[in-house]
Design a protein around this motif. Structure first.
Motif, short mmCIF file in Angstrom:
data_model
loop_
_atom_site.label_atom_id
_atom_site.label_comp_id
_atom_site.label_asym_id
_atom_site.label_seq_id
_atom_site.Cartn_x
_atom_site.Cartn_y
_atom_site.Cartn_z
N MET A 1 0.85 -1.18 0.00
CA MET A 1 0.00 0.00 0.00
C MET A 1 0.89 1.24 0.00
O MET A 1 1.93 1.27 0.66
N LEU A 2 0.48 2.23 -0.73
CA LEU A 2 1.20 3.49 -0.77
C LEU A 2 0.47 4.51 0.08
O LEU A 2 -0.77 4.53 0.13
N ALA A 3 1.23 5.37 0.77
CA ALA A 3 0.66 6.45 1.56
C ALA A 3 1.48 7.70 1.31
O ALA A 3 2.68 7.63 1.06
N ILE A 4 0.83 8.85 1.39
CA ILE A 4 1.50 10.13 1.22
C ILE A 4 1.66 10.75 2.60
O ILE A 4 0.71 10.84 3.38
N ILE A 5 2.90 11.15 2.90
CA ILE A 5 3.23 11.72 4.20
C ILE A 5 3.45 13.22 4.03
O ILE A 5 4.23 13.64 3.19
N THR A 6 2.76 14.01 4.84
CA THR A 6 3.02 15.45 4.90
C THR A 6 3.58 15.74 6.28
O THR A 6 3.81 14.84 7.07
N ASP A 7 3.79 17.00 6.61
CA ASP A 7 4.34 17.35 7.92
C ASP A 7 3.48 16.87 9.07
O ASP A 7 3.99 16.52 10.12
N ASN A 8 2.16 16.83 8.87
CA ASN A 8 1.29 16.47 9.99
C ASN A 8 0.14 15.53 9.62
O ASN A 8 -0.79 15.38 10.39
N GLN A 9 0.22 14.90 8.44
CA GLN A 9 -0.88 14.02 8.01
C GLN A 9 -0.35 12.83 7.22
O GLN A 9 0.72 12.91 6.62
N ILE A 10 -1.13 11.78 7.21
CA ILE A 10 -0.92 10.64 6.32
C ILE A 10 -2.16 10.56 5.44
O ILE A 10 -3.27 10.49 5.94
N PRO A 13 -3.08 8.04 -1.57
CA PRO A 13 -2.79 8.66 -2.86
C PRO A 13 -4.03 9.11 -3.62
O PRO A 13 -3.98 10.11 -4.32
N GLY A 14 -5.14 8.41 -3.47
CA GLY A 14 -6.36 8.79 -4.16
C GLY A 14 -6.86 10.17 -3.78
O GLY A 14 -7.52 10.85 -4.56
N GLN A 15 -6.51 10.63 -2.57
CA GLN A 15 -6.93 11.95 -2.12
C GLN A 15 -6.11 13.05 -2.78
O GLN A 15 -6.57 14.17 -2.88
N VAL A 16 -4.89 12.75 -3.18
CA VAL A 16 -3.98 13.75 -3.72
C VAL A 16 -3.76 13.58 -5.22
O VAL A 16 -3.78 14.53 -5.98
N CYS A 17 -3.54 12.35 -5.63
CA CYS A 17 -3.12 12.07 -7.01
C CYS A 17 -4.21 12.28 -8.05
O CYS A 17 -3.90 12.44 -9.24
N CYS A 20 -3.47 15.26 -10.05
CA CYS A 20 -2.11 15.36 -10.60
C CYS A 20 -2.11 14.98 -12.07
O CYS A 20 -2.66 13.95 -12.47
N LEU A 21 -1.44 15.77 -12.88
CA LEU A 21 -1.35 15.49 -14.32
C LEU A 21 -0.48 14.26 -14.61
O LEU A 21 -0.57 13.69 -15.69
N LEU A 22 0.35 13.85 -13.65
CA LEU A 22 1.23 12.71 -13.85
C LEU A 22 0.62 11.39 -13.38
O LEU A 22 1.19 10.33 -13.59
N ALA A 23 -0.56 11.44 -12.77
CA ALA A 23 -1.23 10.23 -12.29
C ALA A 23 -1.72 9.40 -13.47
O ALA A 23 -1.87 9.90 -14.59
N ASP A 24 -1.99 8.12 -13.20
CA ASP A 24 -2.51 7.28 -14.28
C ASP A 24 -3.99 7.60 -14.53
O ASP A 24 -4.56 8.48 -13.88
N ALA A 25 -4.60 6.91 -15.43
CA ALA A 25 -5.99 7.20 -15.83
C ALA A 25 -6.98 7.03 -14.69
O ALA A 25 -8.04 7.65 -14.69
N SER A 26 -6.64 6.21 -13.69
CA SER A 26 -7.55 6.01 -12.56
C SER A 26 -7.25 6.96 -11.40
O SER A 26 -7.83 6.84 -10.32
N GLY A 27 -6.32 7.92 -11.58
CA GLY A 27 -6.01 8.89 -10.53
C GLY A 27 -5.08 8.37 -9.47
O GLY A 27 -5.03 8.90 -8.37
N LYS A 28 -4.30 7.35 -9.79
CA LYS A 28 -3.35 6.76 -8.83
C LYS A 28 -1.93 7.04 -9.29
O LYS A 28 -1.69 7.31 -10.47
N PRO A 29 -0.96 6.97 -8.37
CA PRO A 29 0.43 7.18 -8.78
C PRO A 29 0.85 6.13 -9.81
O PRO A 29 0.34 5.02 -9.82
N ARG A 30 1.77 6.50 -10.65
CA ARG A 30 2.28 5.57 -11.67
C ARG A 30 3.29 4.63 -11.03
O ARG A 30 4.48 4.89 -11.00
#
Length: 65
Positions: A1-10, A13-17, A20-30
């Motif tokens: 599983m992938l998770a995005i870490i910020t200074d104070n949150q986890i 990827p679906g919430q952020v990606c 993103c223009l670089l995400a795949d067609a389903s809105g997930k990281p490549r």
């Protein structure tokens, strides 16, 4: 599983990606063959740390087993 870490949150990827223009067609990281193709690998300090990547948008992405 992938998770995005910020200074104070986890975040999932679906919430952020989705916006993103670089995400795949389903809105997930490549993610291909264990590598983030829309970012770069960050070196581990210790072997116990999970794999970490930095995406082109600046977020830190962690692979959690």
């Amino acid at each position: 599983m992938l998770a995005i870490i910020t200074d104070n949150q986890i975040l999932l990827p679906g919430q952020v990606c989705q916006s993103c223009l670089l995400a795949d067609a389903s809105g997930k990281p490549r993610w291909r063959e264990g590598q983030l193709s829309c970012g770069r690998t960050i070196s581990k300090i210790t072997e116990e740390q999970p794999e970490q990547f930095q995406c082109m948008m600046g977020f830190r992405i962690v692979k959690i087993e």
